[in-house]
Each structure stands twice: as C-alpha cells, then as structure tokens.
Write a protein that holds these residues in place. Structure first.
Motif, PDB file in Angstrom:
ATOM      1  N   LEU A  10     -17.404 104.477  59.399  1.00 45.76           N
ATOM      2  CA  LEU A  10     -17.709 105.220  58.187  1.00 45.76           C
ATOM      3  C   LEU A  10     -17.712 106.696  58.532  1.00 45.76           C
ATOM      4  O   LEU A  10     -18.106 107.084  59.643  1.00 45.76           O
ATOM      5  CB  LEU A  10     -19.079 104.821  57.635  1.00 45.76           C
ATOM      6  N   ARG A  11     -17.291 107.523  57.568  1.00 52.26           N
ATOM      7  CA  ARG A  11     -17.198 108.960  57.814  1.00 52.26           C
ATOM      8  C   ARG A  11     -17.703 109.731  56.600  1.00 52.26           C
ATOM      9  O   ARG A  11     -17.413 109.384  55.467  1.00 52.26           O
ATOM     10  CB  ARG A  11     -15.750 109.340  58.079  1.00 52.26           C
ATOM     11  N   ILE A  12     -18.457 110.775  56.871  1.00 48.75           N
ATOM     12  CA  ILE A  12     -18.862 111.735  55.838  1.00 48.75           C
ATOM     13  C   ILE A  12     -18.442 113.112  56.338  1.00 48.75           C
ATOM     14  O   ILE A  12     -18.678 113.456  57.495  1.00 48.75           O
ATOM     15  CB  ILE A  12     -20.387 111.733  55.599  1.00 48.75           C
ATOM     16  N   THR A  13     -17.846 113.879  55.466  1.00 47.83           N
ATOM     17  CA  THR A  13     -17.534 115.270  55.791  1.00 47.83           C
ATOM     18  C   THR A  13     -18.499 116.139  55.003  1.00 47.83           C
ATOM     19  O   THR A  13     -18.575 116.042  53.780  1.00 47.83           O
ATOM     20  CB  THR A  13     -16.081 115.607  55.418  1.00 47.83           C
ATOM     21  N   HIS A  14     -19.253 116.955  55.729  1.00 44.33           N
ATOM     22  CA  HIS A  14     -20.226 117.841  55.095  1.00 44.33           C
ATOM     23  C   HIS A  14     -20.151 119.197  55.777  1.00 44.33           C
ATOM     24  O   HIS A  14     -20.263 119.295  57.002  1.00 44.33           O
ATOM     25  CB  HIS A  14     -21.635 117.253  55.222  1.00 44.33           C
ATOM     26  N   ARG A  15     -19.925 120.234  54.990  1.00 48.42           N
ATOM     27  CA  ARG A  15     -19.782 121.596  55.509  1.00 48.42           C
ATOM     28  C   ARG A  15     -18.754 121.676  56.629  1.00 48.42           C
ATOM     29  O   ARG A  15     -18.993 122.237  57.691  1.00 48.42           O
ATOM     30  CB  ARG A  15     -21.125 122.143  55.968  1.00 48.42           C
ATOM     31  N   PHE A  43     -19.880 110.376  61.811  1.00 51.94           N
ATOM     32  CA  PHE A  43     -19.393 109.012  61.861  1.00 51.94           C
ATOM     33  C   PHE A  43     -20.532 108.026  62.074  1.00 51.94           C
ATOM     34  O   PHE A  43     -21.523 108.334  62.740  1.00 51.94           O
ATOM     35  CB  PHE A  43     -18.379 108.845  63.001  1.00 51.94           C
ATOM     36  N   ALA A  44     -20.355 106.851  61.509  1.00 50.05           N
ATOM     37  CA  ALA A  44     -21.239 105.713  61.736  1.00 50.05           C
ATOM     38  C   ALA A  44     -20.339 104.518  61.962  1.00 50.05           C
ATOM     39  O   ALA A  44     -19.143 104.550  61.635  1.00 50.05           O
ATOM     40  CB  ALA A  44     -22.158 105.493  60.550  1.00 50.05           C
ATOM     41  N   VAL A 104     -27.412 113.159  56.686  1.00 50.93           N
ATOM     42  CA  VAL A 104     -26.332 114.078  57.073  1.00 50.93           C
ATOM     43  C   VAL A 104     -26.320 115.307  56.173  1.00 50.93           C
ATOM     44  O   VAL A 104     -26.195 116.435  56.644  1.00 50.93           O
ATOM     45  CB  VAL A 104     -24.968 113.351  57.027  1.00 50.93           C
ATOM     46  N   CYS A 105     -26.445 115.095  54.872  1.00 49.95           N
ATOM     47  CA  CYS A 105     -26.313 116.193  53.918  1.00 49.95           C
ATOM     48  C   CYS A 105     -27.621 116.932  53.650  1.00 49.95           C
ATOM     49  O   CYS A 105     -27.610 118.007  53.052  1.00 49.95           O
ATOM     50  CB  CYS A 105     -25.739 115.665  52.605  1.00 49.95           C
ATOM     51  N   GLY A 106     -28.737 116.349  54.042  1.00 50.78           N
ATOM     52  CA  GLY A 106     -30.016 117.000  53.830  1.00 50.78           C
ATOM     53  C   GLY A 106     -30.541 116.879  52.413  1.00 50.78           C
ATOM     54  O   GLY A 106     -31.500 117.555  52.050  1.00 50.78           O
TER      55      GLY A 106
END
Length: 143
Positions: A61-66, A71-72, A95-97
């Motif tokens: 899994l991937r999140i793009t933030h700033r 990755f998880a 991740v995003c706060g």
C-alpha cells in the motif's frame, strides 16, 4: 552466492533503471518466496480483509503526502507500516497528520506486475455504482 552471475547483473540494471531502493537481497528473498509459493502450492488465503476488499499476503500500500511516498505491506493477515500493526484508516491519518479518506488516498499493488491502483477503484462493487463517480466529481469541483 556469486553476485557476478548475469542474472544478478540484470537485476542490478533493472533496479537502477526503475530507481528501486530495495536491496538485492530483499529482491532475491521476494523472488524465492514467490517461486516457493508457485512450486510448492503454499496457501494463498492469507491476507488482510479491508471491509469488502481482500488484500492477499504481500500486497503493498502507498500514500503520497507532501511529495513523499509512504509504504505499508500485508504480512500474513496483518497490515504493517513502519514495523507496527495498523489499519488503513489509522495509517492514512498517521501519515497525513489528520483524518483522511483512506479509500481515496491509498494506492494498492497486489504484486509487482500490477500497476498502482487506487483502493476505491479496487473496492468490490465500485463498477456497479456509476452515479457515484459523477457525484464525486461534482463534489470535488466545489471543494
């Protein structure tokens, strides 16, 4: 092992070409695990159930933030991020706060042959609700 073998040289070339930051040892272990699964028929029913979406063991899994990617990975029947057990929603919030829509923000890749796909698009039944996309586009244009 002999790391001058042509297979290792090709592996190194492909990793550099794709800017893959994983080590050769990590890639070798992934390849061996996949080969053992195919050859010896290990059960594939291990995985993480996220509401109506099943994520098999090894799913990333991937999140793009700033402009940074986080990755998880699904390990057995747990979702692991930074060595901790988590859930998709809790991971997105960490991740995003802030609280985020994990279905919209998380991208999934079940194996290395697949492209990254938004979790919402993989969610079971998304294709049966055509009006949802139209409403979502209208809502996003006013945000």
């Amino acid at each position: 092992m002999d790391t001058t073998h042509p297979v290792y040289i090709e592996l190194y070339y492909q990793m550099r070409k794709r800017e893959d930051l994983r080590s050769r040892e990590e890639i070798t272990l992934i390849a061996l695990k996949e080969w053992m699964t195919r050859e010896y028929g290990q059960p594939t029913d291990r995985g993480y159930q996220w509401k109506d979406l099943f994520l098999p063991h090894g799913t990333r899994l991937r999140i793009t933030h700033r402009r940074l990617c986080y990755f998880a990975q699904v390990e057995s029947d747990l979702l692991m991020a930074d060595g901790k057990i988590t859930t998709p929603n809790a991971w997105a919030a960490e991740v995003c706060g802030m609280v985020r829509n994990a279905w919209r923000d998380i991208y999934i890749r079940r194996n290395y042959r697949e492209p990254w796909t938004r979790a919402h698009d993989l969610r079971a039944g998304a294709e049966r609700r055509p009006g949802v996309n139209r409403r979502r586009r209208a809502r996003r244009s006013t945000d």
